[in-house]
Design a protein around this motif. Structure first.
Motif, PDB file in Angstrom:
ATOM      1  N   VAL A 347      21.300 -49.457  83.565  1.00  0.00           N
ATOM      2  CA  VAL A 347      20.174 -50.138  84.219  1.00  0.00           C
ATOM      3  C   VAL A 347      20.742 -51.051  85.291  1.00  0.00           C
ATOM      4  CG1 VAL A 347      18.192 -51.683  83.939  1.00  0.00           C
ATOM      5  CG2 VAL A 347      18.816 -50.102  82.093  1.00  0.00           C
ATOM      6  N   ARG A 348      20.307 -50.841  86.510  1.00  0.00           N
ATOM      7  CA  ARG A 348      20.746 -51.737  87.586  1.00  0.00           C
ATOM      8  C   ARG A 348      19.802 -52.932  87.612  1.00  0.00           C
ATOM      9  NH1 ARG A 348      20.641 -49.394  93.455  1.00  0.00           N
ATOM     10  NH2 ARG A 348      18.415 -49.685  93.188  1.00  0.00           N
ATOM     11  N   THR A 349      20.367 -54.143  87.642  1.00  0.00           N
ATOM     12  CA  THR A 349      19.490 -55.321  87.724  1.00  0.00           C
ATOM     13  C   THR A 349      18.752 -55.251  89.070  1.00  0.00           C
ATOM     14  OG1 THR A 349      21.276 -56.694  88.626  1.00  0.00           O
ATOM     15  CG2 THR A 349      20.965 -56.717  86.232  1.00  0.00           C
ATOM     16  N   PHE A 350      17.605 -55.926  89.127  1.00  0.00           N
ATOM     17  CA  PHE A 350      16.717 -55.677  90.275  1.00  0.00           C
ATOM     18  C   PHE A 350      17.425 -55.850  91.622  1.00  0.00           C
ATOM     19  CE2 PHE A 350      15.478 -59.941  88.603  1.00  0.00           C
ATOM     20  CZ  PHE A 350      15.907 -60.729  89.656  1.00  0.00           C
ATOM     21  N   ASP A 351      17.194 -54.854  92.466  1.00  0.00           N
ATOM     22  CA  ASP A 351      17.867 -54.776  93.762  1.00  0.00           C
ATOM     23  C   ASP A 351      16.798 -55.046  94.824  1.00  0.00           C
ATOM     24  OD1 ASP A 351      19.627 -54.182  95.792  1.00  0.00           O
ATOM     25  OD2 ASP A 351      19.558 -52.019  95.524  1.00  0.00           O
ATOM     26  N   LEU A 352      16.267 -56.279  94.815  1.00  0.00           N
ATOM     27  CA  LEU A 352      15.138 -56.579  95.710  1.00  0.00           C
ATOM     28  C   LEU A 352      15.627 -57.153  97.036  1.00  0.00           C
ATOM     29  CD1 LEU A 352      12.933 -58.160  92.922  1.00  0.00           C
ATOM     30  CD2 LEU A 352      12.537 -55.958  94.036  1.00  0.00           C
ATOM     31  N   ASP A 355      15.844 -53.129 102.246  1.00  0.00           N
ATOM     32  CA  ASP A 355      14.817 -52.100 102.447  1.00  0.00           C
ATOM     33  C   ASP A 355      13.800 -52.112 101.305  1.00  0.00           C
ATOM     34  OD1 ASP A 355      16.916 -51.215 100.781  1.00  0.00           O
ATOM     35  OD2 ASP A 355      16.301 -49.124 101.029  1.00  0.00           O
ATOM     36  N   LYS A 356      14.156 -52.745 100.173  1.00  0.00           N
ATOM     37  CA  LYS A 356      13.192 -52.819  99.062  1.00  0.00           C
ATOM     38  C   LYS A 356      12.453 -54.142  99.206  1.00  0.00           C
ATOM     39  CE  LYS A 356      16.528 -50.158  96.573  1.00  0.00           C
ATOM     40  NZ  LYS A 356      17.853 -50.329  97.167  1.00  0.00           N
ATOM     41  N   PHE A 357      11.627 -54.187 100.220  1.00  0.00           N
ATOM     42  CA  PHE A 357      11.010 -55.412 100.682  1.00  0.00           C
ATOM     43  C   PHE A 357      10.124 -56.047  99.631  1.00  0.00           C
ATOM     44  CE2 PHE A 357       7.789 -57.914 102.646  1.00  0.00           C
ATOM     45  CZ  PHE A 357       8.582 -58.763 103.388  1.00  0.00           C
ATOM     46  N   LEU A 378      19.217 -61.898 102.255  1.00  0.00           N
ATOM     47  CA  LEU A 378      19.111 -62.306 100.857  1.00  0.00           C
ATOM     48  C   LEU A 378      18.609 -61.145 100.022  1.00  0.00           C
ATOM     49  CD1 LEU A 378      19.495 -64.866  99.147  1.00  0.00           C
ATOM     50  CD2 LEU A 378      17.078 -65.328  99.474  1.00  0.00           C
ATOM     51  N   ARG A 379      19.459 -60.153  99.795  1.00  0.00           N
ATOM     52  CA  ARG A 379      19.024 -58.995  99.020  1.00  0.00           C
ATOM     53  C   ARG A 379      19.915 -58.828  97.783  1.00  0.00           C
ATOM     54  NH1 ARG A 379      21.095 -53.068 100.744  1.00  0.00           N
ATOM     55  NH2 ARG A 379      20.331 -52.833  98.618  1.00  0.00           N
ATOM     56  N   SER A 380      19.420 -57.975  96.896  1.00  0.00           N
ATOM     57  CA  SER A 380      20.189 -57.560  95.723  1.00  0.00           C
ATOM     58  C   SER A 380      20.706 -58.736  94.895  1.00  0.00           C
ATOM     59  CB  SER A 380      21.361 -56.677  96.157  1.00  0.00           C
ATOM     60  OG  SER A 380      20.890 -55.568  96.839  1.00  0.00           O
ATOM     61  N   MET A 449      29.706 -52.762  88.257  1.00  0.00           N
ATOM     62  CA  MET A 449      29.189 -53.174  89.579  1.00  0.00           C
ATOM     63  C   MET A 449      29.042 -51.966  90.503  1.00  0.00           C
ATOM     64  SD  MET A 449      32.520 -54.987  91.317  1.00  0.00           S
ATOM     65  CE  MET A 449      32.382 -54.461  93.038  1.00  0.00           C
ATOM     66  N   MET A 450      28.066 -52.084  91.385  1.00  0.00           N
ATOM     67  CA  MET A 450      27.923 -51.078  92.438  1.00  0.00           C
ATOM     68  C   MET A 450      29.004 -51.354  93.474  1.00  0.00           C
ATOM     69  SD  MET A 450      24.756 -49.336  92.103  1.00  0.00           S
ATOM     70  CE  MET A 450      24.616 -48.649  93.701  1.00  0.00           C
ATOM     71  N   VAL A 451      29.620 -50.277  93.957  1.00  0.00           N
ATOM     72  CA  VAL A 451      30.541 -50.416  95.084  1.00  0.00           C
ATOM     73  C   VAL A 451      29.780 -49.843  96.263  1.00  0.00           C
ATOM     74  CG1 VAL A 451      32.771 -49.728  96.029  1.00  0.00           C
ATOM     75  CG2 VAL A 451      32.550 -50.240  93.590  1.00  0.00           C
ATOM     76  N   GLU A 452      29.223 -50.733  97.090  1.00  0.00           N
ATOM     77  CA  GLU A 452      28.374 -50.240  98.169  1.00  0.00           C
ATOM     78  C   GLU A 452      28.529 -51.033  99.461  1.00  0.00           C
ATOM     79  OE1 GLU A 452      24.289 -50.093  96.795  1.00  0.00           O
ATOM     80  OE2 GLU A 452      24.427 -52.018  95.804  1.00  0.00           O
ATOM     81  N   VAL A 453      29.507 -51.930  99.477  1.00  0.00           N
ATOM     82  CA  VAL A 453      29.849 -52.578 100.750  1.00  0.00           C
ATOM     83  C   VAL A 453      31.362 -52.441 100.952  1.00  0.00           C
ATOM     84  CG1 VAL A 453      27.920 -54.214 100.805  1.00  0.00           C
ATOM     85  CG2 VAL A 453      30.004 -54.843  99.636  1.00  0.00           C
ATOM     86  N   ASN A 475      24.521 -44.523  99.461  1.00  0.00           N
ATOM     87  CA  ASN A 475      23.410 -44.733 100.399  1.00  0.00           C
ATOM     88  C   ASN A 475      23.658 -46.010 101.203  1.00  0.00           C
ATOM     89  OD1 ASN A 475      22.370 -42.599  99.003  1.00  0.00           O
ATOM     90  ND2 ASN A 475      20.845 -43.777  97.881  1.00  0.00           N
ATOM     91  N   ASP A 476      24.067 -47.059 100.496  1.00  0.00           N
ATOM     92  CA  ASP A 476      24.360 -48.307 101.193  1.00  0.00           C
ATOM     93  C   ASP A 476      25.767 -48.329 101.775  1.00  0.00           C
ATOM     94  OD1 ASP A 476      22.123 -50.046 101.303  1.00  0.00           O
ATOM     95  OD2 ASP A 476      22.192 -50.169  99.129  1.00  0.00           O
ATOM     96  N   LEU A 477      26.703 -47.713 101.071  1.00  0.00           N
ATOM     97  CA  LEU A 477      28.085 -47.743 101.580  1.00  0.00           C
ATOM     98  C   LEU A 477      28.154 -47.086 102.971  1.00  0.00           C
ATOM     99  CD1 LEU A 477      30.984 -48.590 101.002  1.00  0.00           C
ATOM    100  CD2 LEU A 477      31.359 -46.397  99.880  1.00  0.00           C
ATOM    101  N   ASP A 485      21.695 -48.499 110.131  1.00  0.00           N
ATOM    102  CA  ASP A 485      20.562 -48.896 109.306  1.00  0.00           C
ATOM    103  C   ASP A 485      19.959 -47.642 108.666  1.00  0.00           C
ATOM    104  OD1 ASP A 485      18.093 -49.564 108.336  1.00  0.00           O
ATOM    105  OD2 ASP A 485      17.456 -50.702 110.104  1.00  0.00           O
ATOM    106  N   ARG A 486      19.958 -47.600 107.329  1.00  0.00           N
ATOM    107  CA  ARG A 486      19.532 -46.371 106.663  1.00  0.00           C
ATOM    108  C   ARG A 486      18.053 -46.070 106.847  1.00  0.00           C
ATOM    109  NH1 ARG A 486      20.327 -47.987 100.265  1.00  0.00           N
ATOM    110  NH2 ARG A 486      18.617 -46.630  99.757  1.00  0.00           N
ATOM    111  N   GLY A 487      17.272 -47.062 107.326  1.00  0.00           N
ATOM    112  CA  GLY A 487      15.841 -46.824 107.504  1.00  0.00           C
ATOM    113  C   GLY A 487      15.440 -46.724 108.967  1.00  0.00           C
TER     114      GLY A 487
END
Ligand code: PEP
Ligand code: MG
Length: 601
Positions: A347-352, A355-357, A378-380, A449-453, A475-477, A485-487
């Motif tokens: 379970v990933r803790t909330f990634d708000l 892009d998950k506005f 201020l994300r994730s 942990m996510m490795v995404e940066v 996706n983020d990496l 920008d992925r979006g």
């Protein structure tokens, strides 16, 4: 719905080859576009003589009743497994009794002596004004439902029949500013293979209905009705949200073949569901599922995933007006873990944020929509550390549920050691608190942990000593390492999973993880790409996590691969200088080694 008009003019710079929206219902389709522009059905404003007023009220009441009858008829036609669609229609039926819409319209007819269309338009614009003042994007989005209901009444007042959404013989992809949930249901009747809209989001009711129907859909593509024209040919990917314009014949063929094969090979793939996921020479790779809701669990089990590699926990926060409370979350996580036991659930803790506005809960400042650069803002995990009450409540719920299965907690967007250590400090406090309150907690909860940066990749050897596992979020990496920008539709064509820099970062992370004996998984879209999966396996990933329905495909390929071949292939890819070189090498190698249907599509 108002009568759609097919739009044949396109205003698109030729340089735009791809569009990027929000994929809300997975599936890839290639088809011709039909663009719908809605005709405004608002009749003119005219005054009525006093003796005609009550007749006009009756005409309006008649349209409201007829709209209710239409919705009831549609409801009756629905199959029992479309529970979400049923409740959406029920909410629209309730709106037909809404005071602000119905009584207010009648009031305006009577007091201003105007026709019903004019009165309804005024009532609707008053409702819109109220919604516009609401900060909360989720609540604001609910205005679209009221508008869909009002549009239905406008249509009935004007005496127009619903035109069929399409009368085409050939498969089409519909494009419009927006579709109502009921329009989406009606798409089942036509030859509609997917749709895309300018408006909408992942939680819109239209998106929910598309998912229930299994109809590929992409929303949130600004100006789509101008950028595309009826007759254009596109490929729509309802998972990634990507639209390819004027695709090359080879790409169209690939999608079509893969769709045909998907149908033909469903039986063959079924036979892989219960087999172990390992190479010919017995080298195991765990194939897990990426999901967002409990509703997806039956699909996960049906396609034979050996666990959840990524549970995106954000949706609970989007779907409610208040943050979900600890009890609600604990119940959700308990069901998730118990259903999947003995398989692991990550379970990933909330990634708000990003892009998950998200800026909706009371007490939240209005800063999120003022951020200039939300992807870097201020994300994730940064958001979790800012709103610690919410974060602690989620952690408590997770640990409380941990006794019901095998839990792994995944922290998103970690970019510095201090950040990780701060989170671990909070975890320790939460565990002490729970112990003090007598809540049992499983002793084997893994924290990863996510490795995404890129900074997480560069420091992966250091991080590996501090966590129990790595999950690479490509996706983020890709977004952060290639500065794409992925979006953003204008740079979507530069978003390149096969960039050698990305491949090297994956490899570096795997090596760092394995040097410390921790498992490394990959849960970005790349994991479910049958072209890419062999290379990832060759790089030594222990687990690939993907949309549940893709698991049997990747498993079939894996079971025909030899681990030495995969390692050799990956090694060659890592030496390539650019993505074209990677692609052609990959195509050549795979064609030599395996039947095409194993890796194409
Ligand atoms: C990723 O970034 O690869 C990932 C899996 O997370 P998300 O797509 O939810 O940001
Ligand atoms: Mg991510």
């Amino acid at each position: 719905m108002t009568r759609p008009v097919k739009e044949a003019k396109r205003r698109r710079p030729l340089s735009i080859r791809a569009l990027q929206g929000i994929g809300v219902s997975p599936g890839v389709v290639a088809a011709i576009v039909v663009v719908f522009k809605r005709q405004t059905l608002r009749a003119g404003w005219y005054h009525l003589p006093a003796e005609h007023i009550e007749k006009e009220v009756e005409r309006f009441a008649g349209a409201i009743n007829a709209a209710g009858d239409e919705l009831l008829q549609l409801r009756e036609k629905l199959a029992g497994d479309l529970a979400d669609a049923l409740s959406i229609i029920d909410s629209h039926l309730l709106m037909l009794r809404d005071r602000m819409l119905v009584e207010r319209t009648i009031g305006i007819i009577r007091h201003s002596n105007v026709n019903a269309e004019r009165a309804l338009a005024q009532a609707l614009s008053e409702i819109k004004e109220r919604f516009d003042r609401i900060d909360d994007p989720y609540i604001r989005e609910r205005f679209s439902d009221i508008k869909h209901v009002a549009d239905r009444v406008f249509g009935l007042l004007s005496g127009r029949e619903h035109s069929p959404l399409t009368g085409e013989d050939q498969p089409v992809i519909l494009v419009a500013n927006d579709f109502s949930p009921e329009d989406t249901l009606r798409m089942q009747e036509g030859n509609v293979h997917g749709f895309l809209t300018e408006k909408g989001g992942i939680t819109s009711h239209t998106a929910i209905v598309a998912r229930s129907l299994g109809l590929p859909a992409v929303v949130g593509i600004e100006h789509a009705t101008s950028l595309l024209a009826t007759g254009d040919f596109i490929i729509l990917d309802g998972g990634s949200g990507r639209i390819i314009l004027d695709p090359a014949p080879a790409d169209i063929q690939r999608v079509r073949k893969s769709n045909r094969r998907d149908r033909l090979l469903a039986d063959e793939l079924d036979s892989y569901i219960h087999l172990v996921s390992e190479t010919v020479d017995g080298f195991p790779v765990q194939l897990s599922a990426n999901i967002e809701t409990l509703a997806e669990l039956p699909t996960v089990l049906r396609f034979g995933s050996e666990g959840i590699g990524l549970f995106r926990s954000e949706l609970d926060y989007f779907n409610n007006r208040q943050p979900p409370n600890e009890e609600q979350l604990a119940a959700t996580y308990q069901q998730l873990l118990a259903t999947m036991a003995p398989y692991p659930v990550t379970v990933r803790t909330f990634d708000l944020g990003g892009d998950k506005f998200f800026n909706r809960f009371p007490g939240n400042k209005a800063w999120l929509d003022r951020e200039r650069n939300p992807a870097l803002g201020l994300r994730s995990i940064r958001f979790s550390l800012y709103e610690q009450t919410m974060f602690r409540s989620q952690l408590r719920a997770l640990f409380r549920a941990s006794v019901h299965g095998r839990l792994r907690i995944l922290l998103p967007l970690i970019s510095a050691l201090a950040e990780l250590r701060q989170v671990k400090g909070i975890v320790d406090e939460v565990l002490d608190e729970l112990a003090g309150q007598g809540h049992p907690v499983a002793g084997d909860v893994a924290i990863g942990m996510m490795v995404e940066v890129p900074s997480a990749v560069a420091m992966a050897d250091v991080f590996a000593a501090e966590v129990d596992f790595f999950a690479i979020g490509t996706n983020d990496l890709i977004q952060y390492s290639l500065a794409i920008d992925r979006g953003n539709q204008y740079v979507a064509h530069l978003y390149e999973p096969y960039h050698p820099a990305v491949l090297r970062m994956i490899r570096q992370t795997v090596e760092a993880g394995h040097a410390r004996n921790i498992p490394v998984s990959l849960c970005g879209e790349m994991a479910g790409d049958p072209l890419c999966a062999p290379v990832l396996m060759g790089m030594g990933l222990d687990e690939l996590s993907m949309r549940p329905a893709i698991v049997p495909k990747v498993k079939r390929l894996l079971r025909h691969c030899h681990s030495d071949e995969l390692r050799r292939m990956a090694q060659q890819m890592l030496q390539c200088g650019d993505c074209d070189q990677v692609r052609s090498l990959l195509a050549r190698e795979l064609a030599n080694l395996y039947p095409k249907e194993y890796y194409q599509g």
